[in-house]
Design a protein around this motif. Structure first.
Motif, PDB file in Angstrom:
ATOM      1  N   HIS A 224       8.778   2.559  -6.318  1.00  0.00           N
ATOM      2  CA  HIS A 224       8.079   1.078  -6.230  1.00  0.00           C
ATOM      3  C   HIS A 224       7.267   1.300  -5.218  1.00  0.00           C
ATOM      4  N   ALA A 225       5.786   1.052  -5.352  1.00  0.00           N
ATOM      5  CA  ALA A 225       5.114   1.086  -4.856  1.00  0.00           C
ATOM      6  C   ALA A 225       5.529   0.120  -3.328  1.00  0.00           C
ATOM      7  N   TYR A 226       5.700  -0.883  -3.913  1.00  0.00           N
ATOM      8  CA  TYR A 226       6.192  -2.091  -2.804  1.00  0.00           C
ATOM      9  C   TYR A 226       7.477  -2.295  -2.103  1.00  0.00           C
ATOM     10  N   ASN A 227       7.963  -1.329  -2.042  1.00  0.00           N
ATOM     11  CA  ASN A 227       9.610  -0.612  -1.654  1.00  0.00           C
ATOM     12  C   ASN A 227       8.794  -0.265  -0.611  1.00  0.00           C
ATOM     13  N   HIS A 228       9.167  -1.102   1.440  1.00  0.00           N
ATOM     14  CA  HIS A 228       8.796  -0.310   2.302  1.00  0.00           C
ATOM     15  C   HIS A 228       9.634   0.263   3.378  1.00  0.00           C
TER      16      HIS A 228
ATOM     17  N   THR B 202       4.880 -11.170 -11.637  1.00  0.00           N
ATOM     18  CA  THR B 202       3.009 -11.187 -10.991  1.00  0.00           C
ATOM     19  C   THR B 202       1.985 -10.488 -11.765  1.00  0.00           C
TER      20      THR B 202
ATOM     21  N   ASP C 157       7.859  -7.293 -10.954  1.00  0.00           N
ATOM     22  CA  ASP C 157       7.570  -5.872  -9.876  1.00  0.00           C
ATOM     23  C   ASP C 157       8.308  -6.597  -8.600  1.00  0.00           C
ATOM     24  N   ASN C 158       9.101  -7.110  -8.672  1.00  0.00           N
ATOM     25  CA  ASN C 158      10.037  -7.356  -7.460  1.00  0.00           C
ATOM     26  C   ASN C 158      10.632  -6.045  -7.809  1.00  0.00           C
ATOM     27  N   PRO C 159      10.524  -4.690  -6.405  1.00  0.00           N
ATOM     28  CA  PRO C 159      11.036  -4.083  -6.204  1.00  0.00           C
ATOM     29  C   PRO C 159      12.634  -3.552  -6.104  1.00  0.00           C
TER      30      PRO C 159
ATOM     31  N   GLU D  30       1.721   0.955 -13.674  1.00  0.00           N
ATOM     32  CA  GLU D  30       1.612   1.311 -12.414  1.00  0.00           C
ATOM     33  C   GLU D  30      -0.113   1.638 -11.676  1.00  0.00           C
TER      34      GLU D  30
ATOM     35  N   TYR E  20      -1.072  -9.456 -13.275  1.00  0.00           N
ATOM     36  CA  TYR E  20      -1.872  -8.662 -12.930  1.00  0.00           C
ATOM     37  C   TYR E  20      -2.989  -8.546 -14.119  1.00  0.00           C
TER      38      TYR E  20
ATOM     39  N   ILE F 294       4.562  -0.512 -10.140  1.00  0.00           N
ATOM     40  CA  ILE F 294       5.064  -1.508  -9.556  1.00  0.00           C
ATOM     41  C   ILE F 294       6.008  -2.636 -10.498  1.00  0.00           C
TER      42      ILE F 294
END
Length: 194
Positions: free
Chosen positions: A188-192, A25, A104-106, A44, A27, A65
């Motif tokens: 990781h910021a995108y791992n929910h 991605t 950025d894939n978690p 990050e 940024y 990220i």
């Protein structure tokens, strides 16, 4: 034969859900950012420059990220032309943007070399650890000097989680230093699911 001490940061090798896709991605890096970012460095979202990225320091309290894979300076100040580079070094642009490309894939898996502090062991699998910069990144190759802090391996609280070891014949000897580990982001910021 001893493992070779040649750090390369984090190198993508596929992801944990079975695909070999390498998702990147775009940024932005802030104009005149003072910190260099090398290919393979974890990054990050920067708290001081909201919306921009910065290198993620080891033992960071911020979730990463992903991993930096190069940048495009839309208008290089010395030539006025676009410049692609696999590392970023302080650039004061007068026009355009500095675009960073980040894996950025978690669920992305990476290779990373272990440092020289502690010998590797099969029992490292499943543990987490932070990164450590035992070598500086190279402005010749643009490659990161980040390694896995093997002495930091523990059950919880670490940037990366170990899932195994590489099949690389030059750096796969267990029971010694500089073994190449297979890891993914534990923080990781995108791992929910954390």
């Amino acid at each position: 034969m001893a493992n070779i001490d040649a750090p390369f940061g984090l190198r993508p090798i596929g992801n944990t859900v079975g695909s070999s896709d390498f998702q990147m991605t775009e940024y932005l890096i802030p104009d005149n950012e003072a910190t260099s970012i090398f290919q393979g460095d974890p990054v990050e979202i920067d708290d001081n420059n909201a919306g921009f990225i910065d290198i993620q320091a080891a033992v960071s309290n911020e979730d990463g990220i992903g991993v930096f894979n190069g940048c495009l300076i839309e208008s290089d100040p010395s030539t006025g032309k676009p410049k692609f580079s696999n590392f970023y070094s302080q650039t004061n642009i007068t026009q355009g943007k500095i675009k960073a490309f980040v894996f950025d894939n978690p669920y992305q898996r990476f290779l990373i070399q272990g440092d020289s502090a502690t010998n590797s062991a099969q029992t490292d699998v499943g543990k987490v650890a932070d990164t450590v910069a035992t070598h500086s990144g190279s402005t010749t190759t643009g490659i990161s000097g980040i390694e896995l802090d093997v002495s930091d391996l523990a059950a919880t609280d670490g940037q990366l989680r170990v899932t195994g070891f590489t099949g690389d014949p030059d750096n796969n000897e267990l029971g010694t230093t500089h073994t190449n580990y297979v890891v993914f982001f534990n923080e990781h910021a995108y791992n929910h699911n954390e």
